[in-house]
Structure formats: structure tokens, C-alpha cells
Write a protein that holds these residues in place. Structure first.
Motif, mmCIF file in Angstrom:
data_model
loop_
_atom_site.group_PDB
_atom_site.id
_atom_site.type_symbol
_atom_site.label_atom_id
_atom_site.label_comp_id
_atom_site.label_asym_id
_atom_site.label_seq_id
_atom_site.Cartn_x
_atom_site.Cartn_y
_atom_site.Cartn_z
ATOM 1 N N ILE A 1 0.839 -1.202 0.000
ATOM 2 C CA ILE A 1 0.000 0.000 0.000
ATOM 3 C C ILE A 1 0.874 1.253 0.000
ATOM 4 C CG2 ILE A 1 -1.609 1.342 1.408
ATOM 5 C CD1 ILE A 1 -2.940 -1.298 2.177
ATOM 6 N N ALA A 2 1.941 1.232 0.804
ATOM 7 C CA ALA A 2 2.846 2.390 0.852
ATOM 8 C C ALA A 2 3.532 2.587 -0.499
ATOM 9 C CB ALA A 2 3.881 2.194 1.957
ATOM 10 N N GLU A 3 3.947 1.496 -1.153
ATOM 11 C CA GLU A 3 4.571 1.609 -2.472
ATOM 12 C C GLU A 3 3.599 2.193 -3.487
ATOM 13 O OE1 GLU A 3 5.823 -2.329 -3.397
ATOM 14 O OE2 GLU A 3 7.670 -2.186 -2.224
ATOM 15 N N ARG A 4 2.363 1.708 -3.445
ATOM 16 C CA ARG A 4 1.350 2.230 -4.380
ATOM 17 C C ARG A 4 1.081 3.710 -4.121
ATOM 18 N NH1 ARG A 4 -1.270 -1.700 -8.005
ATOM 19 N NH2 ARG A 4 -0.234 -3.593 -7.390
ATOM 20 N N GLN A 5 1.039 4.094 -2.853
ATOM 21 C CA GLN A 5 0.782 5.492 -2.523
ATOM 22 C C GLN A 5 1.923 6.374 -3.027
ATOM 23 O OE1 GLN A 5 -2.106 6.665 -1.242
ATOM 24 N NE2 GLN A 5 -1.250 8.639 -1.803
ATOM 25 N N LEU A 6 3.153 5.891 -2.900
ATOM 26 C CA LEU A 6 4.282 6.649 -3.439
ATOM 27 C C LEU A 6 4.174 6.797 -4.958
ATOM 28 C CD1 LEU A 6 7.257 5.230 -1.355
ATOM 29 C CD2 LEU A 6 6.297 7.533 -1.241
ATOM 30 N N GLU A 7 3.752 5.740 -5.616
ATOM 31 C CA GLU A 7 3.560 5.799 -7.076
ATOM 32 C C GLU A 7 2.451 6.788 -7.438
ATOM 33 O OE1 GLU A 7 4.173 4.787 -11.097
ATOM 34 O OE2 GLU A 7 5.382 4.397 -9.331
ATOM 35 N N ILE A 8 1.365 6.757 -6.679
ATOM 36 C CA ILE A 8 0.257 7.693 -6.927
ATOM 37 C C ILE A 8 0.723 9.129 -6.701
ATOM 38 C CG2 ILE A 8 -1.961 8.472 -6.007
ATOM 39 C CD1 ILE A 8 -2.639 5.496 -5.559
ATOM 40 N N ASP A 9 1.494 9.357 -5.639
ATOM 41 C CA ASP A 9 2.004 10.703 -5.379
ATOM 42 C C ASP A 9 2.916 11.171 -6.504
ATOM 43 O OD1 ASP A 9 0.605 10.702 -3.017
ATOM 44 O OD2 ASP A 9 2.349 10.205 -1.763
ATOM 45 N N ARG A 10 3.762 10.261 -7.012
ATOM 46 C CA ARG A 10 4.650 10.616 -8.113
ATOM 47 C C ARG A 10 3.846 10.965 -9.366
ATOM 48 N NH1 ARG A 10 6.603 8.610 -12.469
ATOM 49 N NH2 ARG A 10 5.678 6.569 -12.200
ATOM 50 N N LEU A 11 2.818 10.179 -9.656
ATOM 51 C CA LEU A 11 1.983 10.451 -10.831
ATOM 52 C C LEU A 11 1.196 11.748 -10.669
ATOM 53 C CD1 LEU A 11 0.666 6.867 -11.648
ATOM 54 C CD2 LEU A 11 2.350 8.207 -12.922
ATOM 55 N N ASP A 12 0.720 12.025 -9.453
ATOM 56 C CA ASP A 12 0.016 13.288 -9.210
ATOM 57 C C ASP A 12 0.934 14.481 -9.445
ATOM 58 O OD1 ASP A 12 -2.459 12.239 -8.651
ATOM 59 O OD2 ASP A 12 -2.182 12.256 -6.464
ATOM 60 N N ALA A 13 2.178 14.365 -8.957
ATOM 61 C CA ALA A 13 3.133 15.467 -9.166
ATOM 62 C C ALA A 13 3.422 15.647 -10.653
ATOM 63 C CB ALA A 13 4.422 15.188 -8.391
#
Length: 167
Positions: A64-76
Motif C-alpha cells: 500500500i505504501a509503495e502504491r501510494q508513493l507511485e500515486i504521489d509521483r503520478l500526481d506530481a
């Protein structure tokens, strides 16, 4: 060790006298048997199950933490692309503004037209040009006045053939 209740009563009733030999031979040999270890196995199973669940929860939280980091990167990245799009759109609006185009045209030596001339168009030619669908008619199949029966795209192709332009 424990002895049967009958032998205790017989021993007590006659002090100093030993139990008869015959009753001893009929009596089974008693020995210590290890206790059942059901609880130990259950506790071991429970510990393995809890350990497995904790490891699974740890893995799940890591994913979940890895996915959240990926989502944050894509949002940025999306915010950056949106900002770049907005900058380019504003730049395009500036480049397409009528005053800028007029200034550029003047710098190139162009000037505004002083009079307009309209070219007359045959209404039948306009009707043929407006339509758009279908088959290419042959020149033999086209009779004067039969333009209404043609498909719109056929009418358009006919106009292009008459004006010597490729469709």
C-alpha cells in the motif's frame, strides 16, 4: 506410587502385614505416561498462524505504501504537465491574438485589403458541393437534372472532376 483403595484398607486393617501375593500379581503394572500435548500443539499452531498474519499484514502495508508513493509521483507529474499545458496555452493565445498578427503582418510589409470581391457560384454547383457520402458516379450515369438522385459524396466528387481537382 498409588495403590488401589482395597489394598489400602486391607493394609490398614492389619498393620505390619503385607498385601497378599496373589492380589499383586493380578494388579496391572502402573507407570507414568506423558500427558497429552494438545495444548502445546494448539499453542504452536496459533503462534504460527499469528506470525503468518502479521507477516501478511506487513507485506500488505508495504505494498500500500509503495502504491501510494507511485500515486504521489503520478500526481506530481500530472500537476507539472497541467502547469506546462497552461503556460503553452497562454503562449498560444498570445501568438494568435489579432493585434500581434496585425503587427507581424505590417512588419512583413503586408497591408489590409481595401476592397472585397465576391466570386459568383452556380447554385447547382453549390448543391453538389455541399453533399457528402457514397459512390463515385460515372459520367455516363449523370444526366442533366439528375443531381438530386446522387449521393452527397458523389455530388462532391462530380464537382471536383468538373473543376479538375482531385478529391
Amino acid at each position: 506410587m498409588a495403590s488401589p483403595l482395597r489394598s489400602l484398607t486391607s493394609i490398614r486393617s492389619t498393620p505390619g502385614r503385607a498385601a497378599p501375593q496373589s492380589s499383586r500379581s493380578q494388579r496391572p503394572d502402573l507407570r507414568v505416561v506423558p500427558g497429552r500435548r494438545r495444548f502445546a500443539w494448539f499453542a504452536m499452531f496459533l503462534m504460527v498462524l499469528v506470525t503468518g498474519l502479521l507477516l501478511g499484514a506487513t507485506y500488505l502495508h508495504t505494498r500500500i505504501a509503495e502504491r501510494q508513493l507511485e500515486i504521489d509521483r503520478l500526481d506530481a507529474a500530472m500537476r507539472t504537465a497541467q502547469e506546462e499545458f497552461d503556460v503553452l496555452r497562454a503562449e498560444r493565445a498570445v501568438l494568435r491574438s489579432p493585434t500581434r498578427l496585425a503587427d507581424e503582418a505590417t512588419a512583413l510589409g503586408m497591408h489590409a485589403g481595401e476592397e472585397s470581391e465576391f466570386v459568383p457560384i452556380d447554385p447547382m454547383l453549390l448543391a453538389v458541393t455541399i453533399a457528402q457520402t457514397g459512390r463515385l458516379p460515372t459520367a455516363d450515369a449523370i444526366d442533366p437534372g439528375s443531381y438530386a438522385r446522387l449521393e452527397p459524396l458523389d455530388q462532391f466528387r462530380l464537382v471536383k472532376n468538373v473543376s479538375q481537382e482531385a478529391p
